[in-house]
Design a protein around this motif. Structure first.
Motif: not given
Length: 119
Positions: A1, A56, A65, A68, A73-74, A76, A102, A104-105, A108, A116
């Motif tokens: 993210a 996002n 999400t 978050h 933005y995400l 991927v 930033t 890290q997710i 999910l 996605v």
């Protein structure tokens, strides 16, 4: 993210330059997707397993999400990455002007994975 001061076009260009990606804006069809989704600026690489950048925020109070929601933005990345790769990407992202933060997710929700996978 990613939390950023940049819009999607500029952010995709910055990511392309810094990470050697080839993100391009995707034209989405109203017929294929609900109107709220088809209006989003989605940037993706042409190959099926390429990177995807998506906002996002779907609507003023609806997020891909919610956990978050402070992130804009995400990004991927479909490729299998080593811990070393991830550390390098995170380090590179933090050096890009306009990127504020930033994370890290790693986990999910199923509905997010399905969303996605539309792209």
């Amino acid at each position: 993210a990613i939390c950023t001061t940049e819009n999607g076009y500029r952010l995709s260009w910055l990511l392309n330059s810094a990470l050697s990606l080839n993100l391009q804006r995707q034209e989405l069809s109203y017929e294929e997707l609900p109107p709220v989704i088809s209006k989003l600026d989605i940037f993706a690489e042409a190959q099926n397993n390429g990177a995807i950048l998506l906002p996002n925020k779907l609507e003023p109070s609806k997020f891909i999400t919610s956990k978050h929601k402070q992130f804009d933005y995400l990004l991927v990345l479909h490729q299998q990455l080593t811990d070393k790769d991830i550390t390098l990407i995170e380090s590179t992202l933090k050096k890009i002007p306009g990127i504020v933060a930033t994370i890290q997710i790693t986990e999910l929700e199923k509905k997010i994975v399905e969303f996605v996978n539309l792209f």
